[in-house]
Design an enzyme around this catalytic site. Sequence first.
Site, PDB file in Angstrom:
ATOM      1  N   TYR A  39       0.820  -1.216   0.000  1.00 50.51           N
ATOM      2  CA  TYR A  39       0.000   0.000   0.000  1.00 50.51           C
ATOM      3  C   TYR A  39       0.858   1.273   0.000  1.00 50.51           C
ATOM      4  O   TYR A  39       0.363   2.367  -0.252  1.00 50.51           O
ATOM      5  CB  TYR A  39      -0.947   0.033   1.211  1.00 50.51           C
ATOM      6  CG  TYR A  39      -2.029  -1.041   1.164  1.00 50.51           C
ATOM      7  CD1 TYR A  39      -2.317  -1.734  -0.004  1.00 50.51           C
ATOM      8  CD2 TYR A  39      -2.768  -1.357   2.296  1.00 50.51           C
ATOM      9  CE1 TYR A  39      -3.280  -2.715  -0.046  1.00 50.51           C
ATOM     10  CE2 TYR A  39      -3.755  -2.335   2.267  1.00 50.51           C
ATOM     11  CZ  TYR A  39      -4.000  -3.016   1.090  1.00 50.51           C
ATOM     12  OH  TYR A  39      -4.959  -3.987   1.048  1.00 50.51           O
ATOM     13  N   LYS A  69       3.696 -15.273   1.975  1.00 51.42           N
ATOM     14  CA  LYS A  69       3.759 -16.142   0.804  1.00 51.42           C
ATOM     15  C   LYS A  69       5.239 -16.340   0.457  1.00 51.42           C
ATOM     16  O   LYS A  69       5.712 -15.912  -0.609  1.00 51.42           O
ATOM     17  CB  LYS A  69       3.003 -15.510  -0.377  1.00 51.42           C
ATOM     18  CG  LYS A  69       1.497 -15.517  -0.230  1.00 51.42           C
ATOM     19  CD  LYS A  69       0.873 -16.870  -0.521  1.00 51.42           C
ATOM     20  CE  LYS A  69       0.880 -17.185  -1.999  1.00 51.42           C
ATOM     21  NZ  LYS A  69       0.355 -18.544  -2.265  1.00 51.42           N
ATOM     22  N   ASP A 117      -2.631 -18.077   1.679  1.00 54.06           N
ATOM     23  CA  ASP A 117      -3.810 -18.726   1.086  1.00 54.06           C
ATOM     24  C   ASP A 117      -4.302 -19.870   1.975  1.00 54.06           C
ATOM     25  O   ASP A 117      -5.502 -20.053   2.180  1.00 54.06           O
ATOM     26  CB  ASP A 117      -3.522 -19.198  -0.348  1.00 54.06           C
ATOM     27  CG  ASP A 117      -2.214 -19.966  -0.479  1.00 54.06           C
ATOM     28  OD1 ASP A 117      -1.377 -19.878   0.437  1.00 54.06           O
ATOM     29  OD2 ASP A 117      -2.027 -20.657  -1.494  1.00 54.06           O
ATOM     30  N   ASP A 128      -5.123  -7.177   5.747  1.00 53.49           N
ATOM     31  CA  ASP A 128      -6.359  -6.488   5.370  1.00 53.49           C
ATOM     32  C   ASP A 128      -7.441  -7.525   5.067  1.00 53.49           C
ATOM     33  O   ASP A 128      -8.579  -7.450   5.553  1.00 53.49           O
ATOM     34  CB  ASP A 128      -6.067  -5.628   4.126  1.00 53.49           C
ATOM     35  CG  ASP A 128      -7.117  -4.566   3.885  1.00 53.49           C
ATOM     36  OD1 ASP A 128      -8.087  -4.498   4.672  1.00 53.49           O
ATOM     37  OD2 ASP A 128      -6.987  -3.807   2.910  1.00 53.49           O
ATOM     38  N   ASP A 134     -10.641  -9.189   7.688  1.00 49.43           N
ATOM     39  CA  ASP A 134     -12.050  -9.086   7.286  1.00 49.43           C
ATOM     40  C   ASP A 134     -12.707 -10.464   7.273  1.00 49.43           C
ATOM     41  O   ASP A 134     -13.878 -10.611   7.624  1.00 49.43           O
ATOM     42  CB  ASP A 134     -12.180  -8.446   5.902  1.00 49.43           C
ATOM     43  CG  ASP A 134     -12.273  -6.930   5.971  1.00 49.43           C
ATOM     44  OD1 ASP A 134     -11.984  -6.383   7.062  1.00 49.43           O
ATOM     45  OD2 ASP A 134     -12.623  -6.289   4.974  1.00 49.43           O
TER      46      ASP A 134
END
Length: 369
Positions: free
Chosen positions: A143, A194, A227, A251, A255
């Site tokens: 970001y 990852k 994942d 993020d 959620d």
Amino acid sequence: MAANKKLLILPGDGIGPEVMRQVRRVIDWMDRRRSVTFDVQEGLVGGSAIDQHGVPLSDETMADAMGVDAVLLGAVGGPKWDQMSFDKRPEAGLLRLRKEMELFANLRPALVFDALVDASTLKPDIVRGLDLMIVRELTGGVYFGEPRGIEDLANGERRGVNTQVYTTSEIRRVARVAFELARKRSRKVHSVEKANVMESGLLWRQEVTKLHQEEYSDVELQHMYADNCAMQLIKAPKQFDVIVTDNLFGDMLSDEAAMMTGSLGMLPSASLGAETGGKRRALYEPVHGSAPDIAGRDLANPIATLLSFAMMLRYSFDMHEDAGTIERAIENVLNGGMRTADIMGPGMARCSTGVMGDSILRELDKLSA
Ligand code: NAD
């Protein structure tokens, strides 16, 4: 009487001011009990600041945020400002706060209250008793990484670029927050990246492992690909205690964890910065946004913001007893069947934002009688 606690309240846009009103009532209640007094300043952020000052966060409000012990924010944004460029939009005010206060660790608990176990889309036995904490890196990663932008190519195509980047110190400081939290909980940390396909993920894994070996070998550490973590959260969320991950994965995973608790309206968060002179910069806010679809109708659930205030009492002011009292009052009201629309269930009593606030205040009176 305890010393003054200086805090800045930024209600923001949409339902922000509505839910914050209920926090002000709890602050007034605490002031009346004279156990503590709060020195409260209020300011504008987001769309309301754009309308008033032309920018999503004025320099004065930024300076106020730097001067207080903690900041409590409602929510920013709304359709009115959606057409503005990214750097002028309401969200830019929030990003500026996070950046300049150097809030590098975002703490998002996902806690399932027994009374709301049926509000989750997952089966009750999967989520009953769930209590996990996601620690998301907040000031680095994709970001903020450079280069970034959208460019026109010679062949007439356009190209969008963002850069995922982390340094040793950025990784170590957020991992440290996770390990310290785990020590106060179940001593278990999952570090999520990852590393199989991203160099920044590989560095993340190496640095977390090193810090663990050097200082936190009493805490159990497991590494997990992002994942897989997304799948495991749905399959068996109670295997987790503290999850530490980067800005982008955090993020999304936070959620996802949020939905296990049934409603965005129930989720608090804390964002912590470096500790200097015994004081840690901190901003507390509900996870939800400004909910334009229900704004101004006295429908919003104020519990996420009240729980964010309770986190503030706990992490910024070490007021664990008062934080616990607020959490217990909320739990008792939920056990009594009171529900805002977002957490409504069969046989429960539907109530407005204000009535939920009334009920929690009544419960606070009872608990402290
Ligand atoms: P949102 O969180 O505002 O709303 C998503 C859904 O959840 C809506 O249906 C809303 O009514 C409901 N909801 C959210 N909070 C609730 C509450 N307390 N009580 C009851 N229901 C609640 O997300 P969105 O709709 O994607 O975004 C709306 C605006 O908020 C956008 O402008 C977005 O940029 C902004 N936003 C701000 C923040 C923030 O300030 N931190 C976070 C997310 C989104």
